[in-house]
Design a protein around this motif. Structure first.
Motif, mmCIF file in Angstrom:
data_model
loop_
_atom_site.group_PDB
_atom_site.id
_atom_site.type_symbol
_atom_site.label_atom_id
_atom_site.label_comp_id
_atom_site.label_asym_id
_atom_site.label_seq_id
_atom_site.Cartn_x
_atom_site.Cartn_y
_atom_site.Cartn_z
ATOM 1 N N LYS A 36 0.740 -1.166 0.105
ATOM 2 C CA LYS A 36 0.052 -0.024 0.088
ATOM 3 C C LYS A 36 0.855 1.338 0.104
ATOM 4 C CE LYS A 36 -4.257 -1.997 1.753
ATOM 5 N NZ LYS A 36 -5.229 -2.524 2.803
ATOM 6 N N GLU A 49 -13.250 -6.397 3.965
ATOM 7 C CA GLU A 49 -13.797 -6.816 5.508
ATOM 8 C C GLU A 49 -15.164 -7.579 5.240
ATOM 9 O OE1 GLU A 49 -12.523 -4.376 8.733
ATOM 10 O OE2 GLU A 49 -10.481 -3.890 7.658
ATOM 11 N N SER A 80 -4.935 -5.457 12.717
ATOM 12 C CA SER A 80 -4.141 -5.488 11.581
ATOM 13 C C SER A 80 -4.008 -4.044 10.811
ATOM 14 C CB SER A 80 -4.579 -6.496 10.612
ATOM 15 O OG SER A 80 -4.521 -6.443 9.300
#
Ligand SMILES: O=C(O)C(=O)C[C@]1(C(=O)O)C=C[C@@H](O)C=C1
Length: 377
Positions: A36, A49, A80
Motif C-alpha cells: 500500500k 472486510e 491488522s
C-alpha cells in the motif's frame, strides 16, 4: 464430565497454534502495508472486510458462534489495520501537514486580540488572563464576529467560551471553528462568580426584570427560582446586561454579571455568589488563523463523523486505546442534512509530535469522514 485440567491443556495447545497463525497473519499485514505504501492504496478496505466476514460466517447456523466469529475477525482486521498505520504513519503524508510546531506563540505589544462582548465580560477577563494587559484588544458583538474577524486577518487571536462546569458546552462554537478553518492554539479557564446587581439604591423587592446571558440565567437557576415573579431577559453577554441596567436607569431592573462588570457600569451589588455551584468555571479557547502548536502543548482536539451504526464509534475510539492515548472529552451532534450520521468532537491528551498521537490520528483520519484537527494547545 471432562476434567478441567485436561480441557485447559487442550485450550493451551489451541492457543499456541492460534498464536503462531496470528503472528503469520500480522506478517502478511506488514507486507500489505508495504504494497500500500508503494501504490497509495488506502489501508482500510471495508468491502474486503465485509466479504471476509460473509465467507467466514456463511455456513454457521448457531447464532452466538456466528456473531462471535464476526466479532473476532473484525477485531483481528482492526488490529491488522492499526499495525499498518503504525508502519506507515511515520511518514508525514498520513497526518495533517499544515500545522507548524513552534516553541511558543508569538505574543507581543503589537499582537491584536478580539473577544466577544464588551469590557467587563468574562471573555475580556479570559483575554487578560491569557495575554496580559499589554496586547492590543477589541471586542465585537457576536461570537461569530470573533471568527469572521480572524478569518479576515483583522486580529491575530480570538477568545471564545467553549464550556462551563455547570451549564455544559457552549453550543455552536465548535461548528464555527470548523466552518471558518481556524484552529485552537490555547485555552484559559476563568472562575465565574456571578453577582446580582442593580442601580445604586435599589432593593431586591423592587426588581421586576433580570438581564443576563442565557448561560448566566441557567447557572443561577436556584436563586432565580426563588423569585418566580421576576421576568428573565436574555442578552448577548453578562457585561451587556450590566450596561443595559445602567443605561436604562430603572430601579426595577437587575443584571447577573461579574463583579468586575457591575463595578465598571456603576451598579450596586445586591447579592454575591448567586451561582448554583460554588465551583463555576468557564473554559475559553484561544483561536488563530495560523495553524500552529506549541511543542509542549498537551491537548489535541479533533472532529470527525461516522455513520450511526452499531460499533462505529467504538471502532474509532479503539485507535486511542491501542496507542495508549487518553481521551479527556467527547461531544456528539447530529449532522444537519445528513440523516443517521453523527459528528464528534474529541479531545485527547498529547502532542502532534508524539508518535502515539500521530498513529492514532492516522487511523482515525482514514476510517472516518470529515476528519479535522481543530488544534493542539
Ligand atoms: O487486504 C487488505 O487490504 C489488508 O490490508 C488486510 C486486512 C486484513 O487484516 O485482513 C486489513 C485491512 C483491510 O481493511 C482489509 C483487510
Amino acid at each position: 464430565m471432562r476434567d478441567l485440567m485436561e480441557i485447559r491443556q487442550q485450550i493451551d495447545e489451541i492457543d499456541q497454534k492460534m498464536l503462531s497463525l496470528f503472528k503469520q497473519r500480522m506478517r502478511c499485514s506488514a507486507d500489505v502495508a508495504e504494497y500500500k505504501r508503494g501504490t497509495g492504496k488506502a489501508i482500510y478496505d471495508p468491502v474486503r472486510e465485509r466479504q471476509k466476514i460473509d465467507v467466514l460466517t456463511k455456513d454457521e447456523t448457531e447464532t452466538i458462534i456466528k456473531k462471535s466469529v464476526e466479532e473476532m475477525f473484525l477485531q483481528m482486521m482492526s488490529i491488522s489495520r492499526r499495525y499498518q498505520y503504525s508502519l506507515l504513519s511515520q511518514e508525514d503524508a498520513y497526518i495533517d501537514g499544515t500545522f507548524e510546531e513552534v516553541d511558543s506563540l508569538d505574543i507581543n505589544e503589537n499582537t491584536k486580540v478580539v473577544y466577544q462582548g464588551i469590557p467587563g465580560a468574562y471573555q475580556e477577563q479570559a483575554m487578560v488572563q491569557y495575554f496580559g494587559e499589554n496586547v492590543k484588544n477589541f471586542s465585537v458583538p457576536e461570537f461569530k464576529d470573533v471568527v469572521k474577524t480572524l478569518d479576515r486577518g483583522e486580529a491575530d487571536y480570538g477568545v471564545l467560551p467553549i464550556e462551563n462546569t455547570s451549564a455544559g458546552t457552549v453550543s455552536g462554537i465548535y461548528d464555527m471553528i470548523l466552518d471558518y478553518d481556524i484552529c485552537v492554539v490555547g485555552e484559559e479557564s476563568v472562575d465565574v462568580r456571578h453577582v446580582f446587581a442593580a442601580l445604586p439604591g435599589s432593593s431586591l423587592e423592587q426588581i421586576e426584570k433580570v438581564y443576563s446571558h442565557p448561560q448566566g440565567l441557567m447557572q443561577c437557576k436556584g436563586f432565580l427560582d426563588e423569585h418566580p415573579e421576576w421576568e428573565q431577559v436574555k442578552v448577548a453577554n453578562t457585561a451587556i446586561s450590566a450596561k443595559k441596567v445602567a443605561d436604562d436607569g430603572k430601579n426595577t431592573k437587575a443584571a447577573i454579571c461579574s463583579e468586575r462588570a457591575a463595578k465598571m457600569y456603576g451598579l450596586q451589588i445586591l447579592k454575591r455568589e448567586v451561582n448554583d455551584e460554588g465551583n463555576n468555571t468557564t473554559r475559553f479557547v484561544i483561536m488563530s488563523k495560523k495553524k500552529q502548536y506549541r511543542k509542549d502543548a498537551g491537548k489535541v482536539s479533533i472532529s470527525f463523523s461516522v455513520p450511526h451504526e452499531s460499533g462505529s464509534l467504538y471502532n474509532i475510539l479503539t485507535h486511542f486505546m491501542f496507542n495508549n492515548v487518553s481521551m479527556s472529552n467527547i461531544e456528539s451532534r447530529p449532522l444537519p442534512g445528513r440523516k443517521w450520521e453523527y459528528g464528534f468532537y474529541v479531545d485527547v491528551i498529547g502532542n502532534l509530535n508524539d508518535p502515539a498521537i500521530r498513529n492514532a490520528l492516522a487511523g482515525i483520519k482514514e476510517e472516518t469522514k470529515d476528519f479535522k484537527i481543530l488544534g493542539n494547545f
